[in-house]
Write a protein that holds these residues in place. Sequence first.
Motif, PDB file in Angstrom:
ATOM      1  N   LEU A  47     -13.975  15.238   9.613  1.00  0.00           N
ATOM      2  CA  LEU A  47     -14.459  16.414  10.334  1.00  0.00           C
ATOM      3  C   LEU A  47     -14.325  17.636   9.440  1.00  0.00           C
ATOM      4  O   LEU A  47     -13.264  17.873   8.856  1.00  0.00           O
ATOM      5  N   HIS A  48     -15.413  18.400   9.327  1.00  0.00           N
ATOM      6  CA  HIS A  48     -15.371  19.673   8.616  1.00  0.00           C
ATOM      7  C   HIS A  48     -15.529  20.790   9.637  1.00  0.00           C
ATOM      8  O   HIS A  48     -16.560  20.885  10.314  1.00  0.00           O
ATOM      9  N   ASP A  49     -14.499  21.605   9.761  1.00  0.00           N
ATOM     10  CA  ASP A  49     -14.506  22.709  10.726  1.00  0.00           C
ATOM     11  C   ASP A  49     -15.098  23.949  10.048  1.00  0.00           C
ATOM     12  O   ASP A  49     -14.460  24.585   9.215  1.00  0.00           O
ATOM     13  N   GLU A  50     -16.325  24.287  10.436  1.00  0.00           N
ATOM     14  CA  GLU A  50     -17.009  25.416   9.808  1.00  0.00           C
ATOM     15  C   GLU A  50     -16.383  26.758  10.167  1.00  0.00           C
ATOM     16  O   GLU A  50     -16.617  27.760   9.481  1.00  0.00           O
ATOM     17  N   ASN A  51     -15.583  26.782  11.216  1.00  0.00           N
ATOM     18  CA  ASN A  51     -14.920  28.028  11.604  1.00  0.00           C
ATOM     19  C   ASN A  51     -13.659  28.273  10.796  1.00  0.00           C
ATOM     20  O   ASN A  51     -13.226  29.411  10.633  1.00  0.00           O
ATOM     21  N   ALA A  52     -13.065  27.203  10.284  1.00  0.00           N
ATOM     22  CA  ALA A  52     -11.849  27.336   9.489  1.00  0.00           C
ATOM     23  C   ALA A  52     -12.146  27.433   7.998  1.00  0.00           C
ATOM     24  O   ALA A  52     -11.336  27.967   7.233  1.00  0.00           O
ATOM     25  N   CYS A  53     -13.293  26.934   7.564  1.00  0.00           N
ATOM     26  CA  CYS A  53     -13.634  26.925   6.138  1.00  0.00           C
ATOM     27  C   CYS A  53     -13.893  28.340   5.636  1.00  0.00           C
ATOM     28  O   CYS A  53     -14.631  29.113   6.251  1.00  0.00           O
ATOM     29  N   ILE A  54     -13.293  28.688   4.501  1.00  0.00           N
ATOM     30  CA  ILE A  54     -13.468  30.019   3.913  1.00  0.00           C
ATOM     31  C   ILE A  54     -14.274  29.964   2.621  1.00  0.00           C
ATOM     32  O   ILE A  54     -14.429  30.970   1.929  1.00  0.00           O
ATOM     33  N   SER A  74     -21.808  16.327  -8.829  1.00  0.00           N
ATOM     34  CA  SER A  74     -20.731  16.589  -7.884  1.00  0.00           C
ATOM     35  C   SER A  74     -20.820  15.641  -6.705  1.00  0.00           C
ATOM     36  O   SER A  74     -21.916  15.327  -6.230  1.00  0.00           O
ATOM     37  N   ARG A  75     -19.666  15.192  -6.227  1.00  0.00           N
ATOM     38  CA  ARG A  75     -19.604  14.365  -5.022  1.00  0.00           C
ATOM     39  C   ARG A  75     -19.545  15.207  -3.760  1.00  0.00           C
ATOM     40  O   ARG A  75     -19.740  14.687  -2.665  1.00  0.00           O
ATOM     41  N   LEU A  76     -19.284  16.486  -3.918  1.00  0.00           N
ATOM     42  CA  LEU A  76     -19.057  17.367  -2.772  1.00  0.00           C
ATOM     43  C   LEU A  76     -19.500  18.781  -3.103  1.00  0.00           C
ATOM     44  O   LEU A  76     -19.175  19.311  -4.166  1.00  0.00           O
ATOM     45  N   GLU A  77     -20.256  19.378  -2.191  1.00  0.00           N
ATOM     46  CA  GLU A  77     -20.684  20.761  -2.346  1.00  0.00           C
ATOM     47  C   GLU A  77     -20.394  21.527  -1.053  1.00  0.00           C
ATOM     48  O   GLU A  77     -20.496  20.972   0.046  1.00  0.00           O
ATOM     49  N   ILE A  78     -20.037  22.795  -1.200  1.00  0.00           N
ATOM     50  CA  ILE A  78     -19.882  23.703  -0.066  1.00  0.00           C
ATOM     51  C   ILE A  78     -20.948  24.789  -0.196  1.00  0.00           C
ATOM     52  O   ILE A  78     -21.016  25.487  -1.210  1.00  0.00           O
ATOM     53  N   ARG A  96     -20.535  21.731   4.577  1.00  0.00           N
ATOM     54  CA  ARG A  96     -20.198  20.702   3.595  1.00  0.00           C
ATOM     55  C   ARG A  96     -21.389  19.771   3.379  1.00  0.00           C
ATOM     56  O   ARG A  96     -22.045  19.341   4.329  1.00  0.00           O
ATOM     57  N   GLU A  97     -21.635  19.446   2.122  1.00  0.00           N
ATOM     58  CA  GLU A  97     -22.659  18.466   1.761  1.00  0.00           C
ATOM     59  C   GLU A  97     -22.012  17.355   0.945  1.00  0.00           C
ATOM     60  O   GLU A  97     -21.498  17.587  -0.144  1.00  0.00           O
ATOM     61  N   TYR A 137     -33.472   3.420  -5.928  1.00  0.00           N
ATOM     62  CA  TYR A 137     -33.907   3.248  -4.541  1.00  0.00           C
ATOM     63  C   TYR A 137     -32.953   3.935  -3.562  1.00  0.00           C
ATOM     64  O   TYR A 137     -33.381   4.559  -2.596  1.00  0.00           O
ATOM     65  N   CYS A 138     -31.655   3.795  -3.808  1.00  0.00           N
ATOM     66  CA  CYS A 138     -30.673   4.375  -2.882  1.00  0.00           C
ATOM     67  C   CYS A 138     -30.733   5.898  -2.900  1.00  0.00           C
ATOM     68  O   CYS A 138     -30.566   6.544  -1.862  1.00  0.00           O
ATOM     69  N   LEU A 139     -30.985   6.484  -4.071  1.00  0.00           N
ATOM     70  CA  LEU A 139     -31.094   7.937  -4.160  1.00  0.00           C
ATOM     71  C   LEU A 139     -32.276   8.433  -3.343  1.00  0.00           C
ATOM     72  O   LEU A 139     -32.189   9.447  -2.645  1.00  0.00           O
ATOM     73  N   ALA A 140     -33.394   7.699  -3.409  1.00  0.00           N
ATOM     74  CA  ALA A 140     -34.592   8.103  -2.686  1.00  0.00           C
ATOM     75  C   ALA A 140     -34.453   7.888  -1.182  1.00  0.00           C
ATOM     76  O   ALA A 140     -34.986   8.660  -0.383  1.00  0.00           O
ATOM     77  N   ALA A 141     -33.737   6.829  -0.792  1.00  0.00           N
ATOM     78  CA  ALA A 141     -33.632   6.483   0.627  1.00  0.00           C
ATOM     79  C   ALA A 141     -32.617   7.317   1.376  1.00  0.00           C
ATOM     80  O   ALA A 141     -32.701   7.423   2.604  1.00  0.00           O
ATOM     81  N   CYS A 142     -31.658   7.921   0.696  1.00  0.00           N
ATOM     82  CA  CYS A 142     -30.618   8.697   1.374  1.00  0.00           C
ATOM     83  C   CYS A 142     -31.210   9.959   1.996  1.00  0.00           C
ATOM     84  O   CYS A 142     -31.715  10.824   1.271  1.00  0.00           O
ATOM     85  N   PRO A 143     -31.164  10.097   3.316  1.00  0.00           N
ATOM     86  CA  PRO A 143     -31.730  11.288   3.959  1.00  0.00           C
ATOM     87  C   PRO A 143     -30.984  12.569   3.616  1.00  0.00           C
ATOM     88  O   PRO A 143     -31.512  13.664   3.806  1.00  0.00           O
ATOM     89  N   TYR A 144     -29.772  12.422   3.103  1.00  0.00           N
ATOM     90  CA  TYR A 144     -28.922  13.584   2.842  1.00  0.00           C
ATOM     91  C   TYR A 144     -28.947  14.004   1.371  1.00  0.00           C
ATOM     92  O   TYR A 144     -28.371  15.036   1.021  1.00  0.00           O
TER      93      TYR A 144
END
Length: 229
Positions: A47-54, A74-78, A96-97, A137-144
């Motif tokens: 869970l990413h709490d957008e109200n707590a994230c600074i 990067s494995r993670l972006e804000i 969070r992405e 293929y996996c890169l293209a198929a990932c909706p995110y």
Amino acid sequence: MSCSRRNFLAGTGAVIFTTGVATTSVITARSSVASEETEKAVRYGMLHDENACIGCTACTDACREVNKVPEGVSRLEIHRSEPIGEYPDVEYRFTRESCQHCENPPCVYVCPTGAAYKDEKTGIIDVHKEKCVGCGYCLAACPYQVRFFHPEDHSADKCNFCRDTNLAQGKLPACVESCPTKALVFGDLNDPNSDINKMLSIKVIYRDKEHLGTKPKLFKAAFHKGGVV
């Protein structure tokens, strides 16, 4: 909603070739998410709490250090929103992405070699690097659009909840450990007493592109400061 390989490719095509932001559905969680799927030994979620994230990006730095992620990927972006409100009462929304660790993972369904897979013991989506042939293929198929090719070993890569590093040592994922505001909560969705289920039961949450039927296990507590939800 069931998702066949054909349905996923049709759905993700719209995501890949359009620039619009896909609609997300906001839900109020009042019961344990554990009832959503057949019980398993462990089913990890975050869970990413957008109200707590600074937006400090301590999580991205920790992820890079612990998992030896090279520069340039990067494995993670804000992501920070445009200013909300008027000076001096201005707020920002941080989102969070990263990999959603879907229950119905399109990346796994399209992989021709079995390199992309879901660990049935944990629910984590991961990559057998030795099986990856770099077809994309996996890169293209990932909706995110959160997968990338590792510049050193040339295999598909992404967040795996620190499965080979912190998690293997009995620790929380690096991003969770490093967050100074406790905006990230990690745990077993099959355990009704877990910290994540306790938070899901009291927060207004949403999951990105839930209409595609991927059933993401990355939940987000909806930002509500400044009247924005």
